[in-house]
Design an enzyme around this catalytic site. Structure first.
Site, PDB file in Angstrom:
ATOM      1  N   HIS A 108     -24.528 -18.555 -15.085  1.00 56.63           N
ATOM      2  CA  HIS A 108     -23.373 -17.903 -14.493  1.00 56.63           C
ATOM      3  C   HIS A 108     -22.143 -18.621 -15.016  1.00 56.63           C
ATOM      4  CE1 HIS A 108     -21.205 -15.675 -11.277  1.00 56.63           C
ATOM      5  NE2 HIS A 108     -20.343 -16.636 -11.494  1.00 56.63           N
ATOM      6  N   CYS A 109     -21.321 -17.887 -15.718  1.00 54.29           N
ATOM      7  CA  CYS A 109     -20.178 -18.526 -16.367  1.00 54.29           C
ATOM      8  C   CYS A 109     -18.914 -18.319 -15.539  1.00 54.29           C
ATOM      9  CB  CYS A 109     -19.994 -17.941 -17.764  1.00 54.29           C
ATOM     10  SG  CYS A 109     -18.713 -18.758 -18.715  1.00 54.29           S
TER      11      CYS A 109
END
Lengths: 170, 448
Positions: free
Chosen positions: B191-192
């Protein structure tokens, strides 16, 4: 103005769909799970479930599932056409995905037509309704068994078009 | 006008004997419009453009990322390019422009594309799975039973498929549940927070394009600004004079210097992942590196050829989104307390239903092109097969403050950084959240 006549036709055929779906929601469901032995590609188990034993012949069932598996394998095949599509997309900063329908989507449409045809010819006369795995997140192929036996699901022929157009729009 | 027309059509078929037949029998003054599926989506996501664009609910520092890129590039084009065009070549803004366009487009596509979210199981599926699982400890609802796993052999490797209690499915291989988005994502990478979305099967190629083009852009700007300052300080003028003449260059230099190392490092790392067909998630967990001492472990998904791995990850077929965002929610779901769509009296006459239906249709037609949602019938209306039983979880606190948002380096949340980096990025995450509503980019109104 143009909606009116189409709406009437849709309305009447939609009632058939409603009957179909309504009775499908009351029916017992049999789920065919994914087969992950070849990795993450989309493939369904072809093992014949016992619950369908009384309703359909094993060979027809296996034929349907094998054809579905072939379609999915073709959609996910990494070969010349997919490379071309991928490279072209990369070169255009993936903007063509907004304009163009991908090969995968075209094959999904073919699958949807195939499932509809199979339902009309084979499954509905036997009191079963096959749902498209894409409506279930590609997790399962689900067969709905009508409680009334072979007469359970009526005629699905005119019923599928409204829902299909709904399903396949991006 | 509409009422008069309505009465003329079929006054005697109305079931309710009200003296002034209202077009809608329910006390609401306006019809409850048909809801689209994205409005009842159970994951922690936000949707724009009527479901066409999807982001994580926490946009993380996406506004900051965009702002920095726009600011630095803007300063470059305004202050450095004129000088360089005059003294060197006009290719410089052209190359810079192409890189900039690639960066922005791939960033927006990464952020607004469905990463490969798996829809949650319908109740029937969940029940079917429950039946297949033996629960020897008995059914006690007060505690969660031990994690259920299923083993499958892929390419002579034993892979454990875990059961996801939130989504009620056995996760396919390489799928992981993102706690920030509360969704199972296929081929979950990470998850960026910088793009404000998960990176998964469907948007990994956009993410990779983004970081590669961004590393080229930052390196290019860094090189150009250095050249610019070098040229200005020639002739005995000195660096200080050059900086005074072009102060914006100093800012660009600082930003680029600190970001080029981290972004180049990240690009290099992801190139390695692409070449070996791994995900960040698998690399961090060491799923295939034999950390447990088992020498037989290897990546079962790799084609054992770098070119084939790269092609399959980056140029493979693009799967469609599995979550139906723009479909309509049927009205018989347990979420609504009264029928949705257009309320019309339950009539037994088909003709009446058609004519009454067309009135409702014309109203919904002005809202959406789909006509199938507003059938006025007393029976439960199922547009699609039962997805309606998914009850949306009440949204939790929408802006959770995660400490990793404040990290200085991009990859500190994802993996151990290859290079040491401590870019002094300003902490604008609070103010950036207020700007989220302004992030609707009109250019991309129909991203998948």
């Amino acid at each position: 103005n143009t909606f009116l006549p189409a709406a009437t036709v849709d309305r009447l055929s939609f009632h058939n769909l409603q009957e179909l779906r309504h009775s499908a929601s009351l029916a017992t469901k049999v789920f065919i799970q994914r087969d992950y032995r070849d990795g993450t590609i989309c493939k369904f188990q072809t093992k014949f479930p016992a619950e369908l034993d009384s309703r359909i012949e094993r060979s027809l069932f296996e034929e349907t599932l094998k054809t579905l598996n072939c379609y999915y394998a073709e959609a996910e095949k990494i070969g010349g056409q997919s490379y071309l599509e991928g490279c072209l997309a990369c070169a255009t900063a993936y903007i063509i995905f907004l304009c163009m329908e991908t090969r995968y989507e075209m094959i999904l449409k073919k699958i949807s037509m195939y499932i509809q045809e199979q339902n009309e010819k084979i499954y509905t006369p036997r009191g079963l309704l096959l749902t498209d795995p894409v409506e279930r997140g590609m997790r399962v192929v689900s067969f709905a068994k009508s409680q009334d036996g072979p007469a359970g699901f009526g005629s699905p022929s005119s019923a599928h078009s409204p829902a299909r157009s709904n399903q396949l729009s991006p | 006008m509409k009422n008069r027309e309505y009465q003329q059509i079929d006054p005697q078929a109305l079931a309710t004997p009200t003296p002034t037949p209202p077009p809608r029998p329910l006390p609401e003054h306006k019809p409850r419009r048909a809801r689209r599926r994205w409005e009842v989506f159970p994951g922690k996501n936000r949707f724009y453009c009527d479901g066409r664009m999807i982001v994580a609910r926490q946009s993380g520092v996406l506004p900051l990322t965009l702002g920095l890129i726009l600011l630095t590039s803007g300063l470059f084009f305004i202050f450095d390019c004129p000088f360089l065009v005059k003294h060197l070549t006009s290719c410089i803004p052209a190359i810079g422009g192409v890189l900039f366009v690639f960066v922005i487009i791939s960033l927006l596509q990464t952020s607004f594309t469905d990463p490969g979210i798996l829809p949650r199981a319908t109740p029937e599926e969940a029940a079917d799975i429950e039946k297949q699982i033996d629960n020897p400890t008995g059914s006690s609802s007060s505690y969660r039973p031990p994690p259920r796993t299923k083993e499958v052999v892929i390419n002579q490797q034993v892979v454990k498929l875990k059961y996801c209690f939130t989504c009620k499915i056995f996760r396919p291989p390489r799928t992981s549940h993102c706690s920030l988005c509360d969704n199972c994502v296929e081929r979950f990478d990470h998850h960026c927070p910088w793009v404000g979305n998960c990176v998964g099967k469907r948007n990994y190629r956009f993410f990779y394009t983004f970081i590669v083009s961004l590393s080229f852009l930052t390196a290019f700007i860094f090189g150009c600004v250095t050249t610019h300052l070098a040229l200005r300080s020639q002739g005995g003028n000195g660096l200080v004079f050059a900086l005074q003449a072009s102060p914006a260059s100093a800012l660009e230099l600082v930003v680029c210097f600190f970001s080029v190392w981290s972004i180049l490092g990240l690009s290099g790392f992801h190139t390695y992942l692409v070449a070996t067909n791994l995900t960040t998630n698998e690399d961090i967990k060491g799923s295939w590196s034999g950390k447990s001492g088992n020498e037989d472990v290897g990546n079962p998904y790799s084609y054992n050829s770098i070119i084939k791995n790269c092609c399959s990850v980056l140029c493979g077929p693009m799967p469609p989104s599995l979550i139906d965002r723009r479909g309509f929610v049927p009205s018989d779901d347990s979420v609504q307390t009264s029928p949705v769509e257009i309320e019309l009296p339950a009539a037994k006459n088909d003709i009446n239903m058609c004519t009454q239906g067309t009135k409702g249709l014309l109203e919904t037609a002005s809202r959406s092109p789909l006509l199938t949602s507003s059938c006025p019938q007393a029976k439960p209306q199922a547009v699609l097969e039962p997805l309606p039983e998914i009850v949306p979880e009440p949204p939790k606190t929408p802006h959770k403050h995660h400490s990793h948002h404040r990290s200085k380096a991009k990859q500190s949340t994802h993996h151990t950084p290859k290079t040491s980096n401590s870019s002094p990025r300003p902490h604008h995450s609070h103010s950036s959240r207020r700007k989220d509503s302004k992030n609707r980019d009109p250019k991309f109104s129909s991203l998948r």
